[in-house]
Scaffold this motif. Structure first.
Motif, PDB file in Angstrom:
ATOM      1  N   ALA A   1      -5.607   4.080   4.247  1.00 18.55           N
ATOM      2  CA  ALA A   1      -6.116   2.788   3.782  1.00 18.55           C
ATOM      3  C   ALA A   1      -5.678   1.744   4.799  1.00 18.55           C
ATOM      4  CB  ALA A   1      -5.577   2.456   2.398  1.00 18.55           C
TER       5      ALA A   1
ATOM      6  N   THR B   1       0.867  -1.174   0.000  1.00 20.01           N
ATOM      7  CA  THR B   1       0.000   0.000   0.000  1.00 20.01           C
ATOM      8  C   THR B   1       0.901   1.220   0.000  1.00 20.01           C
ATOM      9  OG1 THR B   1      -1.753  -1.174   1.152  1.00 20.01           O
ATOM     10  CG2 THR B   1      -1.792   1.235   1.264  1.00 20.01           C
TER      11      THR B   1
ATOM     12  N   LEU C   1      -3.771  10.093   2.228  1.00 17.21           N
ATOM     13  CA  LEU C   1      -4.392   8.804   1.901  1.00 17.21           C
ATOM     14  C   LEU C   1      -4.389   7.945   3.153  1.00 17.21           C
ATOM     15  CD1 LEU C   1      -5.330   6.614  -0.232  1.00 17.21           C
ATOM     16  CD2 LEU C   1      -2.941   5.936  -0.301  1.00 17.21           C
TER      17      LEU C   1
ATOM     18  N   LEU D   1      -2.735  -0.555  -3.530  1.00 17.50           N
ATOM     19  CA  LEU D   1      -3.276  -1.170  -2.319  1.00 17.50           C
ATOM     20  C   LEU D   1      -2.833  -2.624  -2.260  1.00 17.50           C
ATOM     21  CD1 LEU D   1      -6.968   0.138  -2.456  1.00 17.50           C
ATOM     22  CD2 LEU D   1      -5.072   1.051  -1.106  1.00 17.50           C
TER      23      LEU D   1
ATOM     24  N   GLU E   1      -9.335  -2.519   0.595  1.00 18.63           N
ATOM     25  CA  GLU E   1      -9.420  -1.654   1.778  1.00 18.63           C
ATOM     26  C   GLU E   1     -10.442  -0.553   1.535  1.00 18.63           C
ATOM     27  OE1 GLU E   1      -7.624  -2.011   4.530  1.00 18.63           O
ATOM     28  OE2 GLU E   1      -5.560  -2.526   4.050  1.00 18.63           O
TER      29      GLU E   1
ATOM     30  N   VAL F   1     -10.762   3.192   1.460  1.00 19.32           N
ATOM     31  CA  VAL F   1      -9.772   4.227   1.162  1.00 19.32           C
ATOM     32  C   VAL F   1     -10.393   5.595   1.388  1.00 19.32           C
ATOM     33  CG1 VAL F   1      -8.340   5.235  -0.660  1.00 19.32           C
ATOM     34  CG2 VAL F   1      -8.633   2.750  -0.534  1.00 19.32           C
TER      35      VAL F   1
END
Length: 95
Positions: free
Chosen positions: A82, A11, A80, A31, A35, A37
């Protein structure tokens, strides 16, 4: 011979291209597993100026195009989230 093993994805939030940008930039990320996100853009005062993603995505390589409307030139922070991964990049908008 033995079959080649597929590369293991991690990721990761990759650099956006182009950066600096005007009027738009493409954000690439990968990724390791499916997930939820969350991808958001913040100004340097910590105010959220955009939510680009808030959804579940499958493992793999992903990209999205970001075209900010109404934002002034400047430096913004792309974040980001995740799973356990927190990543961020600077976005430089030049008008």
């Amino acid at each position: 011979g033995l079959p080649e093993e597929a590369p293991v994805l991690t990721t990761r939030l990759h650099s956006n291209v182009p950066n600096p940008f005007n009027p738009s930039t493409t954000i690439h990320f990968s990724l390791a597993a499916g997930e939820r996100v969350l991808m958001e853009v913040f100004d340097l005062q910590g105010r959220r100026v955009a939510r680009l993603l808030d959804e579940s995505l499958p493992a793999g390589e992903h990209s999205l195009r970001y075209r900010p409307d109404g934002l002034a030139s400047g430096i913004y922070l792309l974040r980001l989230s995740a799973g356990e991964y927190p990543g961020s990049r600077r976005l430089v908008l030049l008008k």
